[in-house]
Design a protein around this motif. Structure first.
Motif, short mmCIF file in Angstrom:
data_model
loop_
_atom_site.label_atom_id
_atom_site.label_comp_id
_atom_site.label_asym_id
_atom_site.label_seq_id
_atom_site.Cartn_x
_atom_site.Cartn_y
_atom_site.Cartn_z
N ILE A 17 14.45 -7.01 0.67
CA ILE A 17 13.08 -6.48 0.59
C ILE A 17 12.08 -7.43 1.23
CG2 ILE A 17 11.21 -5.95 -1.03
CD1 ILE A 17 13.34 -4.73 -2.88
N HIS A 21 10.05 -7.04 4.87
CA HIS A 21 8.59 -7.20 4.90
C HIS A 21 8.19 -8.17 6.02
CE1 HIS A 21 4.54 -7.43 3.02
NE2 HIS A 21 4.55 -8.65 3.54
N ASN A 102 8.16 -2.05 4.15
CA ASN A 102 8.68 -1.84 2.80
C ASN A 102 8.74 -0.35 2.46
OD1 ASN A 102 7.13 -4.83 1.92
ND2 ASN A 102 9.28 -4.48 1.58
N THR A 289 10.99 -1.83 -3.58
CA THR A 289 10.46 -2.04 -2.23
C THR A 289 9.14 -1.29 -2.01
OG1 THR A 289 10.96 -2.02 0.14
CG2 THR A 289 11.78 -0.16 -1.14
N VAL A 292 6.50 -3.31 -3.75
CA VAL A 292 6.08 -4.47 -2.94
C VAL A 292 5.12 -4.02 -1.84
CG1 VAL A 292 6.89 -6.21 -1.29
CG2 VAL A 292 8.14 -5.83 -3.41
N GLY A 293 5.43 -2.88 -1.20
CA GLY A 293 4.56 -2.37 -0.14
C GLY A 293 3.18 -2.01 -0.64
#
Length: 355
Positions: A17, A21, A102, A289, A292-293
């Motif tokens: 992940i 990124h 992501n 993921t 996170v994005g």
């Protein structure tokens, strides 16, 4: 042995992940002819490294992420290919490319999941739960059917909130503090709103009292549903963040890396066979993921969203903010995030020992 395997799976997931990124920043920088000094997989001392052109590529000891170091990103540089020398819009694309990758990873993993499924889900009601009454007759066990929903209805919105996928639908039903809903459906080509719909399965006492149709697998249905489910997951995470800020959730509801490893262990052990366990882990990876994005797009100092805000201010005033001031803001933000991470990790460890 099970714990070791879980930890290895967690490390692999986190590494993929974060590297994806950073690869987003890297490829966008290269496309915009910005000099990338280093691209690293992992952190800490170098295990392997080589130089290709202007960039040093390295594999590092600790598999907990990676980084993409660009010329002129944090310090002034006279290099014409430095980050700070490029037009604002080019720098914006580089900053946004990380979170975007992501989301792309989440989309691709959903495509993989759909390829392992027998059918592609839809939002069209296929059938309602049924039961047998005292007379031996088959009757509905679904409160939603008694409330006015019909087989063939395609669910469009719940309480005015658009529904993109089954993930969106389930989250909405499970987290809304109400017993009745206003459901907008597409019926016979027209949009119809049924008010005060209640969901209850008489057989299970659960909310899900109907099943949806499955569509045949083909590139169109898979890509279409994967795109919608990616949007639905991002929306779910955004709503969770809003509810966190509003006070609906507290610090005790957050989990850090330790808590995530525990959840990954549950995912890896759930299911009756390898395919079901694989699907469970992939589902969790999709959530992480996309999380996170979305989180990186927030204008919190130290995150990509904050860097984008600084670039937006520069574009408006046609003059960059002093690097020292911007660096100080990001430093304070990162320090606060690390402090929060420490607190959450301590909380996760406490939960682990309680178990």
């Amino acid at each position: 042995m099970q714990h070791i395997v879980t930890i290895l799976i967690a490390i692999l997931i986190f590494c993929i992940i974060v590297v994806i990124h950073e690869f987003g920043h890297f490829i966008a920088a290269k496309l915009n002819r910005i000099q990338v000094n280093q691209f690293a997989v992992g952190m800490g001392p170098k295990l392997l490294h080589f130089q290709k052109g202007e960039t040093e590529y390295s594999l590092r000891l600790f598999p907990v992420g990676g980084f993409c170091a660009m010329e002129g990103e944090d310090q002034s540089s006279d290099n014409p290919n430095a980050f700070e020398k490029k037009p604002v819009w080019r720098r914006m694309t580089v900053i946004l490319a990380g979170p975007f990758m992501n989301l792309v990873l989440g989309f691709l993993l959903i495509v993989i999941l759909l390829c392992t499924a027998q059918k592609v889900p839809s939002l069209t009601i296929a059938r309602f739960a049924e039961t047998t009454n005292a007379a031996g007759e088959t009757v509905t066990a679904a409160e939603s059917e008694r409330s006015g929903l019909q087989v063939g209805d395609k669910i469009v919105a719940i309480d005015g909130s658009h529904i993109f996928s089954t993930s969106d639908l389930i989250y909405k039903l499970q987290t809304t503090d109400t017993e009745t809903y206003d459901i907008t459906v597409k019926r016979d080509g027209k949009r119809v709103t049924i008010e005060n719909v209640t969901f209850h399965n008489d057989n299970t006492d659960g909310l899900l009292d109907f099943a949806v149709e499955g569509k045949p697998k083909n590139p169109v249905t898979i890509v279409s549903y994967a795109a919608k489910d990616t949007v639905a997951t991002a929306k779910l995470i955004w709503m969770s963040l809003v509810e966190l800020v509003s006070g609906k959730y507290g610090l005790q509801d957050l989990s850090g890396p330790v808590g995530t490893v525990s959840v990954i262990e549950q995912a890896a052990s759930s299911g009756d066979n390898f395919l079901e366990r694989f699907q469970s882990v992939i589902n969790l990876t999709i959530f992480i993921t996309v999380n996170v994005g979305v989180f990186n797009l927030l204008p919190i100092p130290g995150l990509d969203g904050s860097r984008f805000v600084f670039l937006l201010i520069e574009a408006i005033r046609r003059k960059p903010i002093a690097k020292e001031r911007e660096a100080l803001v990001h430093f304070i933000g990162m320090a606060a995030l690390f402090l929060l991470m420490i607190l959450v990790t301590i909380q996760d460890v406490g939960r682990f020992f309680q178990k």
